[in-house]
Design an enzyme around this catalytic site. Sequence first.
Site, PDB file in Angstrom:
ATOM      1  N   ARG A  19       0.837  -1.199   0.000  1.00  0.00           N
ATOM      2  CA  ARG A  19       0.000   0.000   0.000  1.00  0.00           C
ATOM      3  C   ARG A  19       0.871   1.248   0.000  1.00  0.00           C
ATOM      4  O   ARG A  19       2.025   1.234   0.379  1.00  0.00           O
ATOM      5  CB  ARG A  19      -0.946   0.021   1.192  1.00  0.00           C
ATOM      6  N   HIS A  26       1.717   8.265  10.575  1.00  0.00           N
ATOM      7  CA  HIS A  26       1.979   8.073  12.014  1.00  0.00           C
ATOM      8  C   HIS A  26       0.794   8.534  12.863  1.00  0.00           C
ATOM      9  O   HIS A  26       0.991   9.063  13.962  1.00  0.00           O
ATOM     10  CB  HIS A  26       3.245   8.825  12.443  1.00  0.00           C
ATOM     11  N   SER A 122       5.613  -4.077   2.662  1.00  0.00           N
ATOM     12  CA  SER A 122       5.882  -5.457   2.235  1.00  0.00           C
ATOM     13  C   SER A 122       5.726  -6.427   3.402  1.00  0.00           C
ATOM     14  O   SER A 122       5.201  -7.533   3.244  1.00  0.00           O
ATOM     15  CB  SER A 122       7.286  -5.575   1.628  1.00  0.00           C
ATOM     16  N   ASP A 166      -2.047  -0.707   7.652  1.00  0.00           N
ATOM     17  CA  ASP A 166      -1.488  -1.541   6.572  1.00  0.00           C
ATOM     18  C   ASP A 166      -2.335  -2.789   6.351  1.00  0.00           C
ATOM     19  O   ASP A 166      -2.651  -3.159   5.211  1.00  0.00           O
ATOM     20  CB  ASP A 166      -0.052  -1.962   6.918  1.00  0.00           C
TER      21      ASP A 166
END
EC number: 2.7.1.157
Length: 434
Positions: A19, A26, A122, A166
């Site tokens: 993504r 943050h 990843s 994520d």
Amino acid sequence: MFNSKFGSIPKFYVRAPGRVNIIGEHIDYCGYSVLPMAVEQDMLIAVEPVKTHTLCLSNTNPLYPDFSISANNIQIDKTKPLWYNYFLCGFKGIQEHFGLSNPAGMNCLVDGNIPPSSGLSSSSALVCCAGLVTLTMLGMNLSKVELAEICAKSERYIGTEGGGMDQSISFLAEEGTAKLIEFSPLRATDVKLPSGAVFVIANSCVEMNKAATSHFNIRVMECRLAAKLLAKYKGLQWDKVLQLEEVQGRLGISLEEMQAVTEDALHSEPYSQEEICRCLGISLEELRTQILSPNTQDVLIFKLYQRAKHVYSEAARVFQFKKICEEAPDNTVQLLGELMNQSHRSCRDMYECSCPELDQLVDICRKFGAEGSRLTGAGWGGCTVSIVPADKLSSFLASVSEAYYQRSGRNLAPEKESLFATKPGGGALVFLEA
């Protein structure tokens, strides 16, 4: 390759995308909404269930060694962020969710084209992929939201105190649209990006692994401490507060008003552990054992004012970005670009999660036609994301390639891995051998 490794053929495949976070850096672990989209790059796992109780993991990349472990006794070493530990996080998360004591084994071959340690997620894609592999192998069902929540929680086995963005976008993404991801409860809303612009990812070629350094977890803890000091200042029950969003929610005021409260309550000089204890009326022992995480107990100073200012201003930018996309004024691309530029400045100056190479790359991207450019992902390396008018794309790519990669002699990986336009991709899925 699966056949040469395992002497058989896979029964099914699972993919999970990386993504890019367009804006909202943050702030997910502070309880605030973020605005990512899935990229086309992904992790792919070929799977064969086996009758033994052994997990055999192999990777198409020879840099990543083969690994096998008993499925009954998954131990994840937080001190070593090795590739297969991310797989084990996803496996263990599903195993524990269903309370399985004797899970079957499997042979898995992992492939992926998300550049590692680049801020394109990843590692989370691998956790999500492994979670979906395990669920599929067990023949169980969960909703995408449940899967995302389990994988977000289980990635913490590797020691990263992330917030869930994520994993959420990896499962909830849909082709053609970015998503506003909100937390508590987790939900995703489509955000239509402007048609006259493209988003371009550029890799600084500085690798940053969140689990291998303490930068990330220190920021999580600084935000937690800031939330507690702000809550105490406003007379709230501070010991129950963990996130900056909770302070705003309990006070019932706007993000702009929270920035003013931060100005009043916190000073810009760093706080020592002793000063934090004085502010909260607790002992050093209580601070270290009840509030700080094990890997932040030895940190001597915390910048609370700067971190809270970034979080509250960045959270406001996310909603401004969504509003502009919805209203679609004539100067949409310029307005979105300015928000991305503000975001980068805040990440660089207030959150201090940039690095010289990222700053240089952002400047180059803006110079050659980006309306806005910012770091994306954890920072301290990894990638930038830029909004570029569609008619400037080819000249932009050529100019950035020359100015950042060729002139500097940086080792330019295949172009598709270092500098590429991307459009919103789809989420994780399972497909069976035909």
